[in-house]
Scaffold this motif. Structure first.
Motif, PDB file in Angstrom:
ATOM      1  N   ILE A  42      25.866  69.179  56.577  1.00 43.32           N
ATOM      2  CA  ILE A  42      26.229  69.681  57.900  1.00 43.32           C
ATOM      3  C   ILE A  42      27.744  69.788  57.869  1.00 43.32           C
ATOM      4  O   ILE A  42      28.441  68.788  57.780  1.00 43.32           O
ATOM      5  N   GLN A  43      28.228  71.029  57.886  1.00 44.84           N
ATOM      6  CA  GLN A  43      29.668  71.217  57.742  1.00 44.84           C
ATOM      7  C   GLN A  43      30.192  72.260  58.708  1.00 44.84           C
ATOM      8  O   GLN A  43      29.467  73.152  59.151  1.00 44.84           O
ATOM      9  N   PHE A  44      31.442  72.089  59.013  1.00 48.47           N
ATOM     10  CA  PHE A  44      32.168  73.022  59.870  1.00 48.47           C
ATOM     11  C   PHE A  44      33.492  73.273  59.165  1.00 48.47           C
ATOM     12  O   PHE A  44      34.436  72.499  59.303  1.00 48.47           O
ATOM     13  N   PHE A 122      23.098  79.942  51.262  1.00 50.98           N
ATOM     14  CA  PHE A 122      22.031  79.481  50.378  1.00 50.98           C
ATOM     15  C   PHE A 122      22.623  78.919  49.083  1.00 50.98           C
ATOM     16  O   PHE A 122      22.025  78.045  48.464  1.00 50.98           O
ATOM     17  N   THR A 123      23.819  79.389  48.708  1.00 47.41           N
ATOM     18  CA  THR A 123      24.454  78.866  47.485  1.00 47.41           C
ATOM     19  C   THR A 123      24.849  77.405  47.662  1.00 47.41           C
ATOM     20  O   THR A 123      24.673  76.595  46.754  1.00 47.41           O
ATOM     21  N   VAL A 124      25.377  77.081  48.832  1.00 49.68           N
ATOM     22  CA  VAL A 124      25.746  75.688  49.122  1.00 49.68           C
ATOM     23  C   VAL A 124      24.477  74.842  49.227  1.00 49.68           C
ATOM     24  O   VAL A 124      24.416  73.728  48.688  1.00 49.68           O
ATOM     25  N   LEU A 141      19.629  75.977  56.508  1.00 49.99           N
ATOM     26  CA  LEU A 141      19.739  76.158  57.956  1.00 49.99           C
ATOM     27  C   LEU A 141      20.957  75.424  58.513  1.00 49.99           C
ATOM     28  O   LEU A 141      21.753  76.012  59.255  1.00 49.99           O
ATOM     29  N   THR A 142      21.125  74.153  58.143  1.00 48.39           N
ATOM     30  CA  THR A 142      22.233  73.379  58.721  1.00 48.39           C
ATOM     31  C   THR A 142      23.594  73.898  58.246  1.00 48.39           C
ATOM     32  O   THR A 142      24.521  74.017  59.045  1.00 48.39           O
ATOM     33  N   VAL A 143      23.695  74.225  56.962  1.00 50.29           N
ATOM     34  CA  VAL A 143      24.965  74.753  56.451  1.00 50.29           C
ATOM     35  C   VAL A 143      25.214  76.150  57.022  1.00 50.29           C
ATOM     36  O   VAL A 143      26.341  76.486  57.395  1.00 50.29           O
ATOM     37  N   GLY A 144      24.157  76.955  57.121  1.00 48.99           N
ATOM     38  CA  GLY A 144      24.287  78.305  57.677  1.00 48.99           C
ATOM     39  C   GLY A 144      24.703  78.303  59.139  1.00 48.99           C
ATOM     40  O   GLY A 144      25.550  79.099  59.556  1.00 48.99           O
TER      41      GLY A 144
END
Length: 169
Positions: A42-44, A122-124, A141-144
């Motif tokens: 989970i990133q911003f 999707f790469t991450v 989903l969370t990274v996107g």
């Protein structure tokens, strides 16, 4: 008869390198400064706003790509994040320039670019799945969503700045 070629120390070449270096450095500084939220499932990554600059001038493809590569050395998964993140960023920036090049409306360009970058996460997700056995689709989903959120906020900032600063020059 002969095409003029800029000398490496010409004012225009120095100006180009300065702009590339500035954006690269800003990308790295912001990513590292916000490291706790820049790297994870989970990133911003607020520095992703600089992706939009590539829509204004091709020099920023290089600037952001090198910024990502350098910043990703700070990632806990740097050994995958540096090459995969660097190549992915470069290719997605090229794709966004291509997809939006005939569009006149900057807001539509920004929206399309934000969605393309969110999908490209999707790469991450794949890296995190391989390294930490996280569920791929949930991680994507969370990274996107984090990417879409950071790109949306960054898009508003870059759109506003583009009204004050000509990024095409």
């Amino acid at each position: 008869m002969y095409k003029s070629v800029s000398h490496p120390s010409s004012p225009s070449m120095i100006s180009e390198l300065s702009k590339i270096s500035l954006i690269c450095a800003l990308y790295v500084i912001i990513t590292v400064w916000l490291a706790p939220i820049s790297f994870a499932a989970i990133q911003f990554r607020f520095s992703e706003m600089f992706n939009f600059l590539a829509l204004y001038h091709k020099r920023y493809v290089i600037a952001v790509t090198f910024g990502v590569i350098i910043a990703n050395f700070m990632s806990p998964t740097w050994f995958l994040d540096v090459p995969i993140g660097g190549v992915s960023t470069f290719l997605v920036l090229i794709l966004c320039r291509y997809v939006t090049k005939r569009l006149e409306n900057d807001i539509i360009k920004i929206c399309i670019t934000a969605v393309i970058f969110a999908i490209s996460m999707f790469t991450v997700a794949a890296q995190l799945t391989i390294l930490f056995d996280l569920p791929f689709f949930y991680t994507w989903l969370t990274v996107g969503v984090g990417e879409l959120l950071s790109m949306t906020i960054g898009g508003v900032i870059i759109y506003w700045l583009a009204k004050k600063i000509d990024f095409t020059k």
